[in-house]
Design an enzyme around this catalytic site. Sequence first.
Site, mmCIF file in Angstrom:
data_model
loop_
_atom_site.group_PDB
_atom_site.id
_atom_site.type_symbol
_atom_site.label_atom_id
_atom_site.label_comp_id
_atom_site.label_asym_id
_atom_site.label_seq_id
_atom_site.Cartn_x
_atom_site.Cartn_y
_atom_site.Cartn_z
ATOM 1 N N GLU A 16 0.833 -1.207 0.000
ATOM 2 C CA GLU A 16 0.000 0.000 0.000
ATOM 3 C C GLU A 16 0.866 1.254 0.000
ATOM 4 O O GLU A 16 2.084 1.202 0.156
ATOM 5 C CB GLU A 16 -0.914 0.034 1.236
ATOM 6 C CG GLU A 16 -2.345 -0.423 0.985
ATOM 7 C CD GLU A 16 -3.146 0.546 0.117
ATOM 8 O OE1 GLU A 16 -2.580 1.567 -0.337
ATOM 9 O OE2 GLU A 16 -4.329 0.278 -0.102
ATOM 10 N N ASN A 146 -11.207 4.242 0.673
ATOM 11 C CA ASN A 146 -10.139 4.158 -0.319
ATOM 12 C C ASN A 146 -10.334 5.226 -1.383
ATOM 13 O O ASN A 146 -11.238 6.059 -1.295
ATOM 14 C CB ASN A 146 -10.149 2.772 -0.978
ATOM 15 C CG ASN A 146 -9.205 1.801 -0.307
ATOM 16 O OD1 ASN A 146 -8.056 2.122 -0.010
ATOM 17 N ND2 ASN A 146 -9.680 0.588 -0.048
ATOM 18 N N ASP A 197 -10.226 0.461 -5.150
ATOM 19 C CA ASP A 197 -9.178 0.583 -4.130
ATOM 20 C C ASP A 197 -8.503 1.944 -4.270
ATOM 21 O O ASP A 197 -9.180 2.942 -4.480
ATOM 22 C CB ASP A 197 -8.202 -0.592 -4.231
ATOM 23 C CG ASP A 197 -7.587 -0.948 -2.886
ATOM 24 O OD1 ASP A 197 -7.099 -0.045 -2.198
ATOM 25 O OD2 ASP A 197 -7.584 -2.139 -2.526
#
Length: 292
Positions: A16, A146, A197
């Site tokens: 991430e 997100n 995402d």
Amino acid sequence: MDAITILDAPRCHLGEGPCYDPRTGIAWWVDILERRLFEAPLAGGPARIHDLPLMASAVVAVDEDRHLLAAKDGLYLRTFGDGGLTRFCPLEAENAGTRSNDGRVHPSGALWISTMGRDAEPGRGAIYHVAGTRVTRLFGGLTIPNAICFAPDGATGYFADTDAGRLKRVALDPRTGLPVGEPATHYDHRGGEGGLDGAVVDAEGRIWCARWGAACLDAYSPDGERLRTLPLPVSRPSCPTFAGPGLDHLLVTSAYEGMTTEERAADPEHGRTLVVPVGVRGLLEPAFALRS
């Protein structure tokens, strides 16, 4: 168009928060669950791995000597020279059941950063605005916040709750990055494959969003139309950011969180970090302003 490059780095359990430093050509990203920070030359060569004492979810530029890590109980300044960590400000520090998740710096220098339940419990997520050390809660009742990103002029913010399947937009004060209106649906992905995402915006205002579970990146127009889908060699891409000398590539993290042995075998590049040519120019992520 050039081929997709896979960086010389270990797989991420939950990759991430990528960040690109144009001064050094270095890509940075984290593995949330394994508490690792990666540092890799975009031009090639093995990554350096820095073990972290806590779970971090995003790497944010600050200045030539430091960056900011969003972590489970706050935002931490990390010095490049010795890797020292100093907590800059708390973020849900009193709540042991949540952790930080997606984040992006607004053109004003303020940070939007999200939190979520450790086990993605419904409704435990939120998005915050951080200006200096002043933390303001913007949106709550989310599950997996997100896709935080901003239009080039700073007048529109985007975000999604992966669990809800809708990319939202909200009008912002471009001087501060604070909302001046209520969120509205920008694109409705409910019923589509995978989940929305991490996301980033290019120089023309298009939103590039990683689609977790669908092995692709999608580009959306500022008007809410899906313009393009780029296939990826990983099934669970998590977050992109623009990178490279021309800012015409996307640095994309991925994950193997929750995958079965059979799913990993069917996805041989699971958890890898990619450099993806996209043929459009992006924007360099703004640095976080330590003072509001």
